[in-house]
Design an enzyme around this catalytic site. Structure first.
Site, PDB file in Angstrom:
ATOM      1  CG  ASP A   1      11.728 -20.371  33.143  1.00  0.00           C
ATOM      2  OD1 ASP A   1      12.672 -20.597  32.368  1.00  0.00           O
ATOM      3  OD2 ASP A   1      10.587 -20.093  32.764  1.00  0.00           O
TER       4      ASP A   1
ATOM      5  CB  CYS B   1       7.401 -18.185  30.738  1.00  0.00           C
ATOM      6  SG  CYS B   1       6.413 -18.632  32.164  1.00  0.00           S
TER       7      CYS B   1
ATOM      8  CB  CYS C   1      10.434 -24.452  32.143  1.00  0.00           C
ATOM      9  SG  CYS C   1      10.306 -23.353  33.550  1.00  0.00           S
TER      10      CYS C   1
ATOM     11  CB  CYS D   1       4.511 -20.549  35.250  1.00  0.00           C
ATOM     12  SG  CYS D   1       4.633 -21.367  33.666  1.00  0.00           S
TER      13      CYS D   1
HETATM   14 FE1  FES Z   1       9.118 -21.703  33.128  1.00  0.00          FE
HETATM   15 FE2  FES Z   1       6.780 -20.675  33.054  1.00  0.00          FE
HETATM   16  S1  FES Z   1       7.734 -21.771  31.476  1.00  0.00           S
HETATM   17  S2  FES Z   1       8.100 -20.718  34.716  1.00  0.00           S
END
Ligand code: FES
Length: 127
Positions: free
Chosen positions: A37, A60, A35, A104
């Site tokens: 992140d 998230c 994602c 995640c």
């Molecule tokens: Fe990226 Fe959860 S959607 S860490």
């Protein structure tokens, strides 16, 4: 909407140990390829134990809850104990994560371990 456990919601809403340690002994950063992140962990080591841990997570809710839980699980532990914490254990401690959110949970322990490795590399005796 994924179903989060009460524990995930609680850590997401009141994350522990958020922030940055300016004079950290070790810093570890990981990005999630799924994602994009980003999670950064800062550790302070005293007498072989994790005396302080802080994190910054751009991610998230599950990633924030995971970071918070990892920091809580590792605080006060010895370096060896903290290195043994696995991503699976963190997810379990949180009461599980929805299947589509399991990726995640792969950041937390990894980012912490990287921060510890960073500390260890910096403190290697130079020949
Ligand atoms: Fe990226 Fe959860 S959607 S860490």
């Amino acid at each position: 909407m994924p179903f989060y456990s009460d524990k995930v919601m609680e850590h997401f809403q009141n994350p522990r140990n958020v922030g940055e340690i300016k004079d950290a002994d070790g810093v570890g950063e990981v990005g999630n390829p799924v994602c994009g992140d980003l999670m950064t962990f800062y550790v302070k080591v005293q007498e072989g134990k994790l005396a302080d841990i802080k994190f910054k997570t751009f991610g998230c809710g599950a990633a924030i809850a995971v970071s918070s839980m990892v920091s809580e699980m590792a605080l006060g532990k010895t370096i060896d104990e903290a290195l043994k914490i696995t991503n699976e254990e963190v997810a379990k401690e949180l009461g599980g994560l929805p299947p589509n959110k399991m990726h995640c949970s792969n950041l937390g322990a990894t980012a912490l371990h990287k921060a510890i490795e960073n500390y260890q590399n910096k403190n290697k005796a130079t020949p």
